[in-house]
Design a protein around this motif. Structure first.
Motif, PDB file in Angstrom:
ATOM      1  N   LEU A  33      -0.506   0.640   6.163  1.00 15.62           N
ATOM      2  CA  LEU A  33      -0.312   1.986   5.623  1.00 15.62           C
ATOM      3  C   LEU A  33      -1.368   2.306   4.571  1.00 15.62           C
ATOM      4  O   LEU A  33      -1.805   3.448   4.446  1.00 15.62           O
ATOM      5  CB  LEU A  33       1.087   2.091   5.018  1.00 15.62           C
ATOM      6  N   VAL A  34      -1.785   1.294   3.838  1.00  9.71           N
ATOM      7  CA  VAL A  34      -2.832   1.473   2.833  1.00  9.71           C
ATOM      8  C   VAL A  34      -4.223   1.358   3.456  1.00  9.71           C
ATOM      9  O   VAL A  34      -5.158   2.085   3.100  1.00  9.71           O
ATOM     10  CB  VAL A  34      -2.671   0.438   1.699  1.00  9.71           C
ATOM     11  N   ALA A  35      -4.370   0.451   4.441  1.00  9.42           N
ATOM     12  CA  ALA A  35      -5.687   0.161   5.005  1.00  9.42           C
ATOM     13  C   ALA A  35      -6.290   1.358   5.735  1.00  9.42           C
ATOM     14  O   ALA A  35      -7.502   1.599   5.645  1.00  9.42           O
ATOM     15  CB  ALA A  35      -5.587  -1.033   5.952  1.00  9.42           C
ATOM     16  N   HIS A  36      -5.490   2.105   6.471  1.00  9.78           N
ATOM     17  CA  HIS A  36      -6.037   3.219   7.262  1.00  9.78           C
ATOM     18  C   HIS A  36      -6.641   4.318   6.381  1.00  9.78           C
ATOM     19  O   HIS A  36      -7.810   4.679   6.577  1.00  9.78           O
ATOM     20  CB  HIS A  36      -4.954   3.774   8.193  1.00  9.78           C
ATOM     21  N   PRO A  37      -5.933   4.857   5.409  1.00  6.12           N
ATOM     22  CA  PRO A  37      -6.579   5.867   4.548  1.00  6.12           C
ATOM     23  C   PRO A  37      -7.681   5.280   3.680  1.00  6.12           C
ATOM     24  O   PRO A  37      -8.656   5.965   3.356  1.00  6.12           O
ATOM     25  CB  PRO A  37      -5.418   6.414   3.705  1.00  6.12           C
ATOM     26  N   ARG A  46     -13.964  -2.908   2.952  1.00  5.36           N
ATOM     27  CA  ARG A  46     -12.800  -3.613   3.474  1.00  5.36           C
ATOM     28  C   ARG A  46     -11.766  -3.715   2.365  1.00  5.36           C
ATOM     29  O   ARG A  46     -12.113  -3.878   1.200  1.00  5.36           O
ATOM     30  CB  ARG A  46     -13.154  -5.019   3.968  1.00  5.36           C
ATOM     31  N   LEU A  47     -10.508  -3.646   2.742  1.00  2.36           N
ATOM     32  CA  LEU A  47      -9.426  -3.825   1.788  1.00  2.36           C
ATOM     33  C   LEU A  47      -9.152  -5.320   1.637  1.00  2.36           C
ATOM     34  O   LEU A  47      -8.931  -6.016   2.619  1.00  2.36           O
ATOM     35  CB  LEU A  47      -8.169  -3.106   2.293  1.00  2.36           C
ATOM     36  N   TRP A  48      -9.206  -5.810   0.402  1.00  7.51           N
ATOM     37  CA  TRP A  48      -8.960  -7.226   0.125  1.00  7.51           C
ATOM     38  C   TRP A  48      -7.531  -7.397  -0.379  1.00  7.51           C
ATOM     39  O   TRP A  48      -7.121  -6.729  -1.332  1.00  7.51           O
ATOM     40  CB  TRP A  48      -9.959  -7.753  -0.905  1.00  7.51           C
ATOM     41  N   LEU A  49      -6.790  -8.265   0.289  1.00 13.16           N
ATOM     42  CA  LEU A  49      -5.386  -8.459  -0.019  1.00 13.16           C
ATOM     43  C   LEU A  49      -5.163  -9.896  -0.497  1.00 13.16           C
ATOM     44  O   LEU A  49      -5.346 -10.849   0.267  1.00 13.16           O
ATOM     45  CB  LEU A  49      -4.539  -8.192   1.230  1.00 13.16           C
ATOM     46  N   LEU A  50      -4.813 -10.052  -1.763  1.00 16.58           N
ATOM     47  CA  LEU A  50      -4.543 -11.380  -2.325  1.00 16.58           C
ATOM     48  C   LEU A  50      -3.066 -11.708  -2.143  1.00 16.58           C
ATOM     49  O   LEU A  50      -2.196 -10.919  -2.541  1.00 16.58           O
ATOM     50  CB  LEU A  50      -4.895 -11.414  -3.812  1.00 16.58           C
ATOM     51  N   CYS A  51      -2.802 -12.860  -1.542  1.00 13.89           N
ATOM     52  CA  CYS A  51      -1.422 -13.289  -1.310  1.00 13.89           C
ATOM     53  C   CYS A  51      -1.367 -14.803  -1.463  1.00 13.89           C
ATOM     54  O   CYS A  51      -2.077 -15.528  -0.759  1.00 13.89           O
ATOM     55  CB  CYS A  51      -0.951 -12.877   0.084  1.00 13.89           C
ATOM     56  N   GLU A  63       0.487  -9.912  12.334  1.00 14.87           N
ATOM     57  CA  GLU A  63       1.108  -8.616  12.638  1.00 14.87           C
ATOM     58  C   GLU A  63       0.192  -7.420  12.407  1.00 14.87           C
ATOM     59  O   GLU A  63       0.424  -6.350  12.982  1.00 14.87           O
ATOM     60  CB  GLU A  63       2.390  -8.453  11.814  1.00 14.87           C
ATOM     61  N   LEU A  64      -0.847  -7.561  11.601  1.00 16.04           N
ATOM     62  CA  LEU A  64      -1.721  -6.412  11.311  1.00 16.04           C
ATOM     63  C   LEU A  64      -2.352  -5.800  12.568  1.00 16.04           C
ATOM     64  O   LEU A  64      -2.462  -4.569  12.654  1.00 16.04           O
ATOM     65  CB  LEU A  64      -2.807  -6.812  10.315  1.00 16.04           C
ATOM     66  N   PRO A  65      -2.797  -6.607  13.557  1.00 10.97           N
ATOM     67  CA  PRO A  65      -3.364  -5.978  14.763  1.00 10.97           C
ATOM     68  C   PRO A  65      -2.395  -5.042  15.480  1.00 10.97           C
ATOM     69  O   PRO A  65      -2.830  -4.124  16.189  1.00 10.97           O
ATOM     70  CB  PRO A  65      -3.726  -7.193  15.639  1.00 10.97           C
ATOM     71  N   LEU A  66      -1.091  -5.266  15.313  1.00  9.67           N
ATOM     72  CA  LEU A  66      -0.107  -4.371  15.926  1.00  9.67           C
ATOM     73  C   LEU A  66      -0.192  -2.972  15.337  1.00  9.67           C
ATOM     74  O   LEU A  66       0.215  -1.991  15.977  1.00  9.67           O
ATOM     75  CB  LEU A  66       1.305  -4.929  15.735  1.00  9.67           C
ATOM     76  N   TRP A  67      -0.722  -2.883  14.110  1.00 13.37           N
ATOM     77  CA  TRP A  67      -0.871  -1.591  13.422  1.00 13.37           C
ATOM     78  C   TRP A  67      -2.324  -1.125  13.450  1.00 13.37           C
ATOM     79  O   TRP A  67      -2.745  -0.325  12.634  1.00 13.37           O
ATOM     80  CB  TRP A  67      -0.373  -1.711  11.979  1.00 13.37           C
ATOM     81  N   ARG A  68      -3.089  -1.660  14.432  1.00 11.61           N
ATOM     82  CA  ARG A  68      -4.490  -1.264  14.647  1.00 11.61           C
ATOM     83  C   ARG A  68      -5.346  -1.520  13.407  1.00 11.61           C
ATOM     84  O   ARG A  68      -6.106  -0.662  12.956  1.00 11.61           O
ATOM     85  CB  ARG A  68      -4.574   0.215  15.073  1.00 11.61           C
ATOM     86  N   VAL A  69      -5.204  -2.726  12.875  1.00  5.04           N
ATOM     87  CA  VAL A  69      -5.999  -3.168  11.733  1.00  5.04           C
ATOM     88  C   VAL A  69      -6.622  -4.519  12.078  1.00  5.04           C
ATOM     89  O   VAL A  69      -5.920  -5.430  12.528  1.00  5.04           O
ATOM     90  CB  VAL A  69      -5.145  -3.304  10.454  1.00  5.04           C
ATOM     91  N   LYS A  70      -7.923  -4.637  11.866  1.00  8.85           N
ATOM     92  CA  LYS A  70      -8.602  -5.913  12.076  1.00  8.85           C
ATOM     93  C   LYS A  70      -8.449  -6.771  10.827  1.00  8.85           C
ATOM     94  O   LYS A  70      -8.625  -6.285   9.717  1.00  8.85           O
ATOM     95  CB  LYS A  70     -10.090  -5.688  12.374  1.00  8.85           C
ATOM     96  N   PHE A 110     -11.599   0.312  13.798  1.00  2.12           N
ATOM     97  CA  PHE A 110     -10.372  -0.083  13.105  1.00  2.12           C
ATOM     98  C   PHE A 110     -10.673  -0.371  11.633  1.00  2.12           C
ATOM     99  O   PHE A 110     -11.748  -0.877  11.305  1.00  2.12           O
ATOM    100  CB  PHE A 110      -9.761  -1.338  13.731  1.00  2.12           C
ATOM    101  N   PRO A 111      -9.728  -0.087  10.749  1.00  3.60           N
ATOM    102  CA  PRO A 111      -9.885  -0.545   9.360  1.00  3.60           C
ATOM    103  C   PRO A 111      -9.814  -2.064   9.312  1.00  3.60           C
ATOM    104  O   PRO A 111      -9.230  -2.703  10.202  1.00  3.60           O
ATOM    105  CB  PRO A 111      -8.694   0.096   8.638  1.00  3.60           C
ATOM    106  N   GLU A 112     -10.413  -2.662   8.292  1.00  2.00           N
ATOM    107  CA  GLU A 112     -10.451  -4.121   8.172  1.00  2.00           C
ATOM    108  C   GLU A 112      -9.832  -4.555   6.854  1.00  2.00           C
ATOM    109  O   GLU A 112     -10.052  -3.922   5.814  1.00  2.00           O
ATOM    110  CB  GLU A 112     -11.885  -4.639   8.296  1.00  2.00           C
ATOM    111  N   VAL A 113      -9.063  -5.627   6.932  1.00  2.00           N
ATOM    112  CA  VAL A 113      -8.407  -6.193   5.759  1.00  2.00           C
ATOM    113  C   VAL A 113      -8.783  -7.662   5.660  1.00  2.00           C
ATOM    114  O   VAL A 113      -8.777  -8.390   6.673  1.00  2.00           O
ATOM    115  CB  VAL A 113      -6.875  -6.049   5.852  1.00  2.00           C
ATOM    116  N   VAL A 114      -9.130  -8.113   4.472  1.00  2.00           N
ATOM    117  CA  VAL A 114      -9.396  -9.522   4.203  1.00  2.00           C
ATOM    118  C   VAL A 114      -8.204 -10.082   3.429  1.00  2.00           C
ATOM    119  O   VAL A 114      -7.873  -9.584   2.356  1.00  2.00           O
ATOM    120  CB  VAL A 114     -10.686  -9.713   3.373  1.00  2.00           C
ATOM    121  N   ILE A 115      -7.548 -11.091   3.998  1.00  2.00           N
ATOM    122  CA  ILE A 115      -6.384 -11.702   3.349  1.00  2.00           C
ATOM    123  C   ILE A 115      -6.786 -13.072   2.833  1.00  2.00           C
ATOM    124  O   ILE A 115      -7.372 -13.878   3.582  1.00  2.00           O
ATOM    125  CB  ILE A 115      -5.206 -11.838   4.328  1.00  2.00           C
TER     126      ILE A 115
END
Length: 218
Positions: A33-37, A46-51, A63-70, A110-115
């Motif tokens: 939801l955050v990555a697309h906008p 790229r959106l960097w997600l610390l976890c 699960e992110l690819p299910l929401w069209r996010v690389k 696709f938007p990209e997220v680095v976890i």
């Protein structure tokens, strides 16, 4: 509670922002939801997600690819790799492949997220510039001076052997050149017709038999 527009405006600053609290089952959805906008506002970013929860990181990445996010999942080095002068080659290869992927401009599809866990931010890593300078792209039909290629491989620490058996090695037999790079999961075999690359194939290290044909390799 702020709107998504306000959150994204703040997210464009360098300071980290917190997502949540949220149930694990909704973590990938919230990230998407955050990555697309964010991708629309920052097409080259790229959106960097610390976890710091390993299972949650894996779940979000699955699960992110299910929401069209690389997704790029950066794993922390094991303590053994950090303490030893001789790191596990497979762990090093996986890390190098991940870092190489981050030097390529994000896809517009696709938007990209680095976890990653927060501890990775303190681990040593080669600079993007050094990774880019070390990259070589080989394409079927390309004309290539093998002596120049051997020189580049030697400069990058590759060992010339009669038959490769581990990463960082290359071997030549007539018009066939085998290379096991630092970052690719399998070794590749280049077949030459004179100075032209006639074919590129992934092959099995134990049986030495070809498994898959490629048009390009980096």
């Amino acid at each position: 509670m702020c709107s998504s527009a306000d959150w994204l405006q703040e997210a464009n600053t360098c300071a980290p922002k917190q997502l949540g609290p949220v149930e694990p089952a909704a973590a990938a959805f919230l990230s998407a939801l955050v990555a697309h906008p964010y991708a629309k506002a920052n097409p080259q970013g790229r959106l960097w997600l610390l976890c710091d929860l390993p299972r949650l990181r894996e779940r979000i990445a699955d699960e992110l690819p299910l929401w069209r996010v690389k997704c790029h999942l950066l794993k922390e080095l094991s303590q053994a790799d950090q303490d030893s002068e001789i790191a596990d080659p497979e762990s090093g290869a996986e890390r190098l492949a991940d870092l190489h992927a981050l030097t390529v401009a994000p896809s517009s599809e696709f938007p990209e997220v680095v976890i990653l866990p927060s501890s990775v931010l303190d681990e040593p890593a080669p600079s993007p510039k050094s990774l880019e300078s070390a990259r070589m792209r080989l394409v079927v039909g390309q004309e290539l001076d093998t002596d120049s290629l051997f020189k580049i491989l030697n400069e990058q620490g590759f060992e010339r052997v009669s038959q490769i058996h581990s990463r960082g090695q290359f071997a030549q037999r007539g018009g066939i050149l085998d290379i096991y790079t630092w970052q690719n999961p399998d070794p590749v075999r280049l077949e030459f017709f004179d100075i032209e690359i006639d074919s590129i194939r992934v092959f099995d290290l134990d049986s030495q038999t070809s498994r898959k044909k490629l048009d390009v390799i980096e």
